[in-house]
Scaffold this active site. Structure first.
Site, PDB file in Angstrom:
ATOM      1  N   LYS A 263      45.302  32.400  39.424  1.00 19.90           N
ATOM      2  CA  LYS A 263      46.249  31.854  38.455  1.00 19.90           C
ATOM      3  C   LYS A 263      47.681  32.279  38.757  1.00 19.90           C
ATOM      4  O   LYS A 263      48.612  31.631  38.370  1.00 19.90           O
ATOM      5  CB  LYS A 263      45.852  32.279  37.050  1.00 19.90           C
ATOM      6  CG  LYS A 263      44.664  31.468  36.573  1.00 19.90           C
ATOM      7  CD  LYS A 263      44.516  31.399  35.091  1.00 19.90           C
ATOM      8  CE  LYS A 263      43.491  30.339  34.765  1.00 19.90           C
ATOM      9  NZ  LYS A 263      42.704  30.570  33.581  1.00 19.90           N
TER      10      LYS A 263
HETATM   11  N1  GLU Z   1      36.835  28.745  31.031  1.00 16.13           N
HETATM   12  C1  GLU Z   1      36.311  28.719  32.341  1.00 16.13           C
HETATM   13  C2  GLU Z   1      37.414  28.916  33.360  1.00 16.13           C
HETATM   14  O1  GLU Z   1      38.578  28.731  33.034  1.00 16.13           O
HETATM   15  C3  GLU Z   1      35.611  27.409  32.664  1.00 16.13           C
HETATM   16  C4  GLU Z   1      34.350  27.247  31.922  1.00 16.13           C
HETATM   17  C5  GLU Z   1      33.476  26.073  32.352  1.00 16.13           C
HETATM   18  O2  GLU Z   1      33.977  25.040  32.825  1.00 16.13           O
HETATM   19  O3  GLU Z   1      32.290  26.179  32.150  1.00 16.13           O
HETATM   20  O4  GLU Z   1      37.116  29.267  34.469  1.00 16.13           O
END
Ligand code: GLU
Length: 289
Positions: A263
């Site tokens: 990120k």
């Molecule tokens: N919140 C998770 C992420 O940002 C993704 C969850 C999912 O797509 O199952 O990596």
């Protein structure tokens, strides 16, 4: 036929990058192409890392990419009671146990075991939980809980697998080694995963399966880095009596050195690219859509 429902589920713990754009656009495009719905979910249970500023940026960046989504957006932090209820159900089935160890205690146990022979790691490379908390006598558990000692709640994966029996999922994308079609779930590869943290009454695995079910998600499209997490998701779905969506894991967008995007990587951040004059159409081309 039921209307397909897709979702993009980012965590607001940083700014979105090209990898997120690829996931979000893939879900959005598939929803459009199939006459389906597209939902957005904010996975903000990690209060230490998630920030309102990043959440606001998610809405801006996705709107800039040309996406629209249904309102209200589901924010996981607003649904902690639902996760607590699911956890209580698993506890009542005796499929969980409290684990009181600190991170450093766990690290020490692993180091000791690694001396003898390398202790097994999960698909993300994290050592499996080595603790004996699963075997702790009921009285000791009660005393420590009553004393107010903080604890995480872990899944007793062995009992849970016995309870659920063999599980598979339908993969329409591809796993890291080319797995596709009917894939056999292997939850044991993750050991006794954490279902609730000391400071949060849930975890990624628990909230994702509950939300996918609550939101009626029929198709999950996400990065290949989450491919093996699906094993745990299938197990929790079986234990909680929730339906299994279809899964499509997509290739990861890598940086110029072939590394997974973080990120914090400035060069592939959507805001940085936008500031440099890159358009939403260019982003589609950059990720190969
Ligand atoms: N919140 C998770 C992420 O940002 C993704 C969850 C999912 O797509 O199952 O990596």
């Amino acid at each position: 036929m039921t209307q397909p429902v897709f979702r993009f589920a980012p965590s607001p713990n940083g700014y979105l990058h090209l990898g997120h754009a690829y996931s979000a656009l893939s879900n959005f495009d598939m929803a459009r192409a199939s006459g389906g719905r597209f939902l957005l979910r904010i996975e903000d249970i990690d209060t230490a890392r998630c920030q309102p500023e990043y959440e606001a940026a998610i809405y801006q960046d996705l709107a800039w990419l040309g996406l629209t989504w249904e309102e209200p957006v589901r924010r996981q932090s607003e649904h902690l009671d639902g996760y607590r209820a699911a956890l209580a159900k698993l506890e009542a089935q005796r499929l969980t146990f409290p684990s009181f160890e600190s991170r450093s205690e766990i690290a020490r146990m692993i180091a000791d075991r690694d001396v003898r022979e390398r202790w097994p790691r999960d698909p993300d490379g994290t050592p499996l939980y080595p603790g004996a908390a699963r075997m702790m006598a009921e009285e000791e558990r009660t005393v420590r809980i009553v004393r107010g000692e903080p604890y995480a709640i872990r899944l007793d994966v062995e009992r849970a697998m016995e309870w659920a029996g063999p599980l598979r999922w339908t993969e329409t994308g591809e796993g890291p080694s080319g797995e596709r079609g009917e894939v056999a779930a292997d939850p044991a590869a993750w050991g006794d995963v954490v279902l609730a943290r000391k400071e949060t009454p849930t975890s990624y695995h628990l909230s994702v399966v509950i939300d996918d079910a609550r939101q009626g998600i029929t198709d999950v499209i996400r990065g290949q880095d989450l491919f093996w997490s699906t094993s745990v998701h299938r197990l929790l779905q079986a234990l909680l009596g929730l339906p299994a969506p279809n899964y499509r894991h997509h290739r990861l967008i890598l940086d110029t050195e072939g590394r997974k995007l973080a990120k914090s990587t400035q060069a592939t951040g959507l805001r940085e690219l936008r500031a440099q004059g890159v358009t939403a159409g260019d982003i589609r081309k950059l990720v190969g859509l």
